[in-house]
Design an enzyme around this catalytic site. Structure first.
Site, PDB file in Angstrom:
ATOM      1  N   CYS A 131       0.839  -1.208   0.000  1.00  0.00           N
ATOM      2  CA  CYS A 131       0.000   0.000   0.000  1.00  0.00           C
ATOM      3  C   CYS A 131       0.872   1.254   0.000  1.00  0.00           C
ATOM      4  O   CYS A 131       1.388   1.668   1.047  1.00  0.00           O
ATOM      5  CB  CYS A 131      -0.922  -0.018   1.212  1.00  0.00           C
ATOM      6  SG  CYS A 131      -1.943   1.450   1.342  1.00  0.00           S
ATOM      7  N   CYS A 134      -0.402   4.164   2.117  1.00  0.00           N
ATOM      8  CA  CYS A 134      -0.253   3.943   3.564  1.00  0.00           C
ATOM      9  C   CYS A 134       1.204   4.158   3.994  1.00  0.00           C
ATOM     10  O   CYS A 134       1.472   4.762   5.026  1.00  0.00           O
ATOM     11  CB  CYS A 134      -0.633   2.521   3.960  1.00  0.00           C
ATOM     12  SG  CYS A 134      -2.145   1.894   3.250  1.00  0.00           S
ATOM     13  N   ASP A 135       2.161   3.629   3.225  1.00  0.00           N
ATOM     14  CA  ASP A 135       3.552   3.544   3.691  1.00  0.00           C
ATOM     15  C   ASP A 135       4.533   4.428   2.925  1.00  0.00           C
ATOM     16  O   ASP A 135       5.705   4.518   3.306  1.00  0.00           O
ATOM     17  CB  ASP A 135       4.034   2.084   3.604  1.00  0.00           C
ATOM     18  CG  ASP A 135       3.162   1.149   4.440  1.00  0.00           C
ATOM     19  OD1 ASP A 135       2.671   1.605   5.496  1.00  0.00           O
ATOM     20  OD2 ASP A 135       2.962  -0.010   4.046  1.00  0.00           O
TER      21      ASP A 135
END
Ligand code: NAP
Length: 301
Positions: A131, A134-135
């Site tokens: 992701c 997300c990261d």
């Protein structure tokens, strides 16, 4: 007993919820997460949902959820253990309690596929991610790689190109599967290098990703590429494990159902990415939700 229980609060489940609520059916949406949206939550920008150009994934999910809330939808946070078909009654067994309904809409979506190569599991969360939104922020001014050639891979590479010093996009063929508009944006990025006809064969690092081995199939050549993070975007697998003995699926686990979303089991409908269909997009998932409710209304008549 509810008229309809909807399993999954992604676009298909929420689309079904607003149609069911407006049709006057009693309903609840069960999801293991209290945050609605499914895979859309992992999307940085959604550029192809009609009327909401440039909306963020989180923003769009919030709007979907607010719409369902406004119509009085009941949301239940519980993880489903099993589903039973007792003819006119369907029983959903959760970890918190059991639920009963006359009809079910299965809308549990899909999860990320893995590459299945050495280092992938061991370094997951230590530079291996599924992701980018997300990261990605962990890799500011660093070097990353994205694996895949679909919409998600190209979106991830675009997103990371604004954060990272350099991004490699590694694809196993010589052309991308992603929609042309995304490809054009990607090709214009100076800090993105595409490694065509190439497969990542190993992810190497002690406590964090340090490098990958990449095999170029055309040149039949293996090289090492130093990176700090790798984002794997090689497609999705449907979350249908719980339903395999209940409804007919294909060999990959996608539920066989037509546009009316009716499965092989009467009273059970499949909507969104879990359904066997040619195009998996937010807009087609929402449409499935509406079609499933329409089919249920016809069944109840
Ligand atoms: P996808 O379209 O299935 O693409 C997966 C990519 O990964 C393909 O390029 C595939 O290569 C590659 N791949 C698969 N297995 C591989 C392996 N073992 N090793 C290396 N590469 C591998 O999946 P996705 O990009 O995750 O998208 C999922 C669905 O969501 C699609 O239907 C997509 O259209 C939709 N989506 C749409 C949008 C949008 O409209 N903005 C955004 C995100 C997702 P090949 O090309 O060689 O098969």
């Amino acid at each position: 007993m509810y008229d309809v229980l909807i399993l999954g609060a992604g676009p298909a489940g929420l689309g079904a919820a607003i149609y069911a609520a407006r049709a006057g059916l009693s309903l609840a949406v069960i999801d293991q997460s209290p945050i609605s949206g499914g895979q859309v939550l992992n999307t940085y920008e959604v550029d192809n949902y009609l009327g909401l150009m440039g909306e963020t994934g989180g923003g769009l999910s919030d709007k979907f959820r607010a719409h369902a809330d406004k119509l009085g939808t009941e949301f239940i946070t519980d993880e489903v253990k099993s589903v039973e078909d007792l003819g006119d009654k369907k029983v959903v067994r959760g970890y918190e309690r059991d639920y009963e309904a006359r009809a079910l809409i299965l809308a549990t979506g899909a999860a990320h596929s893995k590459l299945g190569i050495p280092g992938e599991d061991r370094l997951s969360g230590m530079g291996v991610s599924y992701c980018a939104t997300c990261d990605g922020a962990f890799f500011k001014n660093r070097i990353t790689a994205v694996v895949g050639g679909g919409d998600v891979a190209v979106e991830d590479a675009l997103f990371l190109s604004n954060i990272c010093k350099k991004v490699y996009l590694i694809h196993r063929r010589d052309s991308l599967r992603a929609v042309k508009s995304l490809q054009e944006r990607l090709f214009a990025k100076e800090n993105v290098e595409i490694l065509w006809d190439s497969e990542v064969t190993e992810i190497i690092g002690e406590n964090a990703v340090e490098k990958i081995t990449v095999y170029n199939k055309k040149k039949q050549q293996q090289t090492e590429v130093e990176i700090n993070g790798i984002f794997i975007a090689v497609g999705i697998v449907p979350n249908t494990g719980l339903f395999e003995n209940l409804v007919e699926t294909d060999e990959r686990g996608y539920i066989k159902a037509g546009e009316d979303c009716a499965t092989s089991c009467r009273g059970i409908y499949a909507a969104g990415d879990i359904r066997l269909k040619p195009m998996r997009q937010i807009i087609t998932a929402v449409a499935d939700g509406a079609n499933a409710v329409n089919s249920i209304q016809s069944e109840f008549e």
